[in-house]
Enzyme design. Sequence first.
Site, PDB file in Angstrom:
ATOM      1  N   LYS A   1      -8.820  10.772   6.070  1.00 16.85           N
ATOM      2  CA  LYS A   1      -9.551  11.743   5.239  1.00 16.85           C
ATOM      3  C   LYS A   1     -11.049  11.432   5.173  1.00 16.85           C
ATOM      4  O   LYS A   1     -11.883  12.299   5.406  1.00 16.85           O
ATOM      5  CB  LYS A   1      -9.000  11.743   3.794  1.00 16.85           C
TER       6      LYS A   1
ATOM      7  N   ARG B   1      -4.434  13.817  -6.515  1.00 21.14           N
ATOM      8  CA  ARG B   1      -3.353  12.970  -5.999  1.00 21.14           C
ATOM      9  C   ARG B   1      -2.059  13.181  -6.756  1.00 21.14           C
ATOM     10  O   ARG B   1      -1.045  12.563  -6.408  1.00 21.14           O
ATOM     11  CB  ARG B   1      -3.751  11.506  -6.128  1.00 21.14           C
TER      12      ARG B   1
ATOM     13  N   ARG C   1      -8.559  -1.995   8.834  1.00 20.72           N
ATOM     14  CA  ARG C   1      -9.755  -1.285   8.354  1.00 20.72           C
ATOM     15  C   ARG C   1     -10.785  -2.248   7.770  1.00 20.72           C
ATOM     16  O   ARG C   1     -10.436  -3.192   7.082  1.00 20.72           O
ATOM     17  CB  ARG C   1      -9.331  -0.272   7.289  1.00 20.72           C
TER      18      ARG C   1
ATOM     19  N   ARG D   1     -11.148  -4.331   2.162  1.00 19.06           N
ATOM     20  CA  ARG D   1     -10.847  -3.999   0.759  1.00 19.06           C
ATOM     21  C   ARG D   1      -9.624  -4.789   0.312  1.00 19.06           C
ATOM     22  O   ARG D   1      -8.651  -4.890   1.060  1.00 19.06           O
ATOM     23  CB  ARG D   1     -10.544  -2.504   0.646  1.00 19.06           C
TER      24      ARG D   1
ATOM     25  N   ARG E   1       0.704   1.342  -2.170  1.00 20.78           N
ATOM     26  CA  ARG E   1      -0.111   2.562  -2.113  1.00 20.78           C
ATOM     27  C   ARG E   1       0.626   3.662  -1.357  1.00 20.78           C
ATOM     28  O   ARG E   1       0.551   4.834  -1.724  1.00 20.78           O
ATOM     29  CB  ARG E   1      -1.458   2.266  -1.458  1.00 20.78           C
TER      30      ARG E   1
END
Length: 223
Positions: free
Chosen positions: A14, A89, A128, A161, A172
Amino acid sequence: MKIVIFLGAPGSGKGTVADRVEERLGYTHVSTGNMLREAVKAGTAVGEAAKSYMERGELVPDEVMIKVIEARMDAGGADAAFMFDGYPRTVEQAELLEKSLEGRGGTLEKVVFLDAPRDVLIRRLTGRRTCRDCGACFHVETMPPKKEGVCDDCGGELYQRPDDQEETIANRLDVYNSQTESLVSRYEEQGVLVRVDSDRPVAPLVEDVAALFESDADASDGQ
Ligand code: AMP
């Protein structure tokens, strides 16, 4: 006010896609995840309220989130065009957003749903690396920065992160499955959802998403 929503699991692309099409298409990319990380870093009241939820990979309460999103909408003014990444969400957040838009004379133009299988999401999230300063995302294997550890866009430091570590990722993705996935059918019923296969390299994915908007513009030019 015009709103486009990017919907999809963590790691579906996204933020990356919204970042790359926003200027070209004339929208402002609004990432609630980035806004919250900035709030945590700055130690604001929102940051304090959000911090522990984010660390666990859980959702920050809806009443905090709607304040964040309404403040952002109001700062943009009546003619703003936003690409929301990470909001809504939950069904409750979607309902609150509908009310906020109604009150501001805004419209939800389109929901772009980026779809990818779970193993792909996990691979993307574990590799990531995110810029501490501007929030841009890279991947150690598939989208490495030109210089290791340094953001191509702003020169900021890249980091992993804490919620991109394996233990939190699973939570998540489960939160996404239990709370966010139902938004897909909601927007499908409303006739605003466009499904895009995001298990592809970034460049063609970005072109396909941009084309969804550019074909709309061509259609309205021709009227
Ligand atoms: P993201 O960068 O979109 O993966 O978001 C990181 C974290 O911020 C999430 O795991 C949540 O804790 C929090 N967050 C971001 N957007 C929302 C939202 N719309 N509702 C609740 N929590 C959110």
